[in-house]
Design an enzyme around this catalytic site. Structure first.
Site, short mmCIF file in Angstrom:
data_model
loop_
_atom_site.label_atom_id
_atom_site.label_comp_id
_atom_site.label_asym_id
_atom_site.label_seq_id
_atom_site.Cartn_x
_atom_site.Cartn_y
_atom_site.Cartn_z
N LYS A 1 -1.08 -8.40 5.15
CA LYS A 1 -0.90 -7.88 3.79
C LYS A 1 0.53 -8.18 3.37
CE LYS A 1 -1.48 -3.45 1.29
NZ LYS A 1 -1.80 -2.01 1.44
N SER B 1 -5.44 -0.52 -1.81
CA SER B 1 -4.59 -1.59 -2.28
C SER B 1 -4.64 -2.85 -1.43
CB SER B 1 -3.14 -1.10 -2.35
OG SER B 1 -2.64 -0.84 -1.05
N SER C 1 -5.94 2.69 1.34
CA SER C 1 -5.81 1.24 1.23
C SER C 1 -6.40 0.37 2.31
CB SER C 1 -4.35 0.87 1.04
OG SER C 1 -3.95 1.25 -0.25
N1 GLN Z 1 -5.09 4.46 -3.90
C1 GLN Z 1 -3.99 5.25 -3.48
C2 GLN Z 1 -2.85 5.14 -4.42
O1 GLN Z 1 -2.96 4.46 -5.38
C3 GLN Z 1 -3.56 4.89 -2.08
C4 GLN Z 1 -3.02 3.52 -1.96
C5 GLN Z 1 -2.62 3.20 -0.56
O2 GLN Z 1 -3.21 3.70 0.39
N2 GLN Z 1 -1.59 2.36 -0.44
O3 GLN Z 1 -1.84 5.72 -4.23
#
Ligand code: GLN
Length: 470
Positions: free
Chosen positions: A80, A155, A179
């Site tokens: 990532k 994400s 994510s």
């Molecule tokens: N969807 C969550 C957010 O927008 C978590 C994102 C993540 O785990 N990086 O904060």
């Protein structure tokens, strides 16, 4: 001639060590696929062709010299683009870091490269990890390989799409509130959010430091255990890490679920698509058939999860993003996108004097209650099972104008980050040809048990065979 991009890590590793395939040919096949499909999927921000070929040649030499190598040697994986990679740009999905080239590797990257993996590239993501769909990336949205009009989950959107579309065999992710697990659920993959502190955060662009957990996505449970084996452990550069207590997470993976107590938390079976509810309950029935016992359970503070998360997480985000002032890294703050700005403003407010007690402190107290819910639950049952997402993978653009709607995608996920407990997404079928995932949640450091449950279910169902037609 077999299609080498369609195998598991385990199978590929066997073929490499038996010298039936060469790391170089394997790498070329994956690079070819990564390049060919990137126009369609946009899973990669950077494809590392030169580095990958060099690494592959080295692995072939080591094998030719009869060196004893671990099971990840020669395996094409992706990182990532939040993971610092020495000499390879690391953007965090944001234009602010578009030209940032780290001078060192994140601990997890180093551990994987030391295991002789091949780095195919750096995967797309919601900028800074903010999002649940991949649409917040400054490098354009990633598409779901099962339906190009839909999101792959975020994400770690590129990591999900890249593994699902066989552009690599595993990809790293971070899970602060969804994510790893959401992309895994939306892309028919296995995704682990480990116990907070199991894997080092060092060298990974920080989102919300008390919640960030470093995990990874693979096609099968066994493969997931192989990656975990080499990515965790105490790290001098991250004081929250702990010594790893288990040498090999794949060793006892086939122990089965006989006499295991599975709890169904009722709060996680409300407010979701009926068809997803049914799929998850059908999966639980399968585990019951395999010998587990099922018990209803309640985690009463679940309803405060999203609200608590959206106080604590932006508070930490506002502090972590303050370093991007164009003095040390990249471009200045004018390049922050809408979502990052929203979180910086929210977090600055919740931490400001006069509001700190009413918001941040209160949220921290509720966080404790959520954690205690899990402790109580695990005094009664071994693991919990619930849906991962309340909906199927949604259409690109469907939720982008409504941040609250987007935040609610994580309604079944953020509580585990608040409590620090591990959770494993395992595919549990398809609805209208779209993947559905369920999560298996356990007490701190119960990853070995989560793999056992996931593996027992996966061997019975084998949904991983249903790869996207792309
Ligand atoms: N969807 C969550 C957010 O927008 C978590 C994102 C993540 O785990 N990086 O904060």
């Amino acid at each position: 001639m077999i299609d080498v991009t369609n195998l598991t890590i385990k199978k590929t590793s066997d073929l490499l060590q038996k010298r039936e395939i060469k790391a170089l040919e394997l790498t070329q096949a994956f690079l070819e696929r990564a390049k060919k499909l990137n126009g369609k999927l946009n899973a990669f921000i950077t494809i590392c062709e030169e580095e990958a070929l060099k690494q592959a040649k080295k692995v072939d030499e080591l094998i030719a010299n009869n060196q004893k190598l671990g099971p990840l040697a020669g395996i094409p994986i992706a990182f990532k683009d939040l993971f610092s990679t020495e000499g390879i740009r690391t953007t965090a999905g944001s234009k602010i870091l578009a030209n940032y080239v780290p001078v060192y590797n994140a601990t997890v990257v180093k551990k994987l490269l030391d295991s002789n993996v091949i780095c195919i590239g750096k995967t797309n993501l919601d900028a800074w990890g903010h999002g649940s769909s991949g649409e917040n990336s400054d490098f354009g949205p990633t598409k779901n390989p099962y339906d190009l009009e839909r999101v792959p989950g975020g994400s770690s959107s590129g990591s999900g799409a890249a593994v699902a579309a066989s552009q690599c065999l595993a990809a790293t992710g971070t899970d602060t509130g969804s994510s790893v697990r959401l992309p895994a659920a939306f892309c028919n993959l296995v995704g682990l959010k480990p116990t907070y502190g199991l894997a080092s955060r060092s060298g990974i662009v920080a989102m919300a430091s008390s919640l960030d957990s470093i995990g990874h996505l693979t096609k099968t449970v066994y493969d997931n255990a192989l990656v975990l084996n080499v990515t965790i452990g105490k790290d001098f550069f991250d004081s929250t890490t702990t010594e790893n207590r288990i040498a090999d997470y794949s060793k006892n993976i086939s122990r089965g679920v006989k006499n295991l107590k599975i709890g169904l938390p009722k709060e996680y079976f409300a407010g979701l698509d009926q068809s997803i509810r049914e799929k998850t309950l059908a999966a639980v029935k399968t585990l019951e058939k395999l010998g587990a016992t099922i018990e209803d359970i309640s985690l009463p503070h679940t309803k405060y999860g999203v609200a608590t998360y959206y106080i604590i997480q932006p508070s930490e985000v506002s502090s972590n993003l303050a370093r991007y002032d164009a003095v040390r890294f990249g471009f200045g703050r004018e390049k922050f996108g809408e979502e990052a700005k929203r979180r910086i403003i929210l977090g600055t407010f919740t931490l400001s004097s006069g509001y700190y007690d009413a918001y941040y402190l209160k949220a921290m107290k509720v966080r404790r209650l959520i954690k205690e819910d899990f402790e109580k639950a695990f005094s009664k049952v071994d693991v919990l099972i619930s849906p991962t997402s309340p909906t199927l993978p949604f259409k690109i653009g469907e939720k982008s104008d409504n941040p609250l709607q987007m935040y609610l995608s994580d309604i079944f996920l953020v509580t585990h980050n608040l409590a620090g407990v591990p959770s494993l997404n395992v595919p549990c079928g398809f609805i209208k040809e779209l993947p559905v995932g369920m999560q298996i949640v356990g007490p701190h450091f119960s990853e070995e048990l989560l793999y056992q449950v996931g593996y027992a279910y996966e061997q019975e169902t084998k949904f991983y065979d249903n790869r996207p037609n792309i």
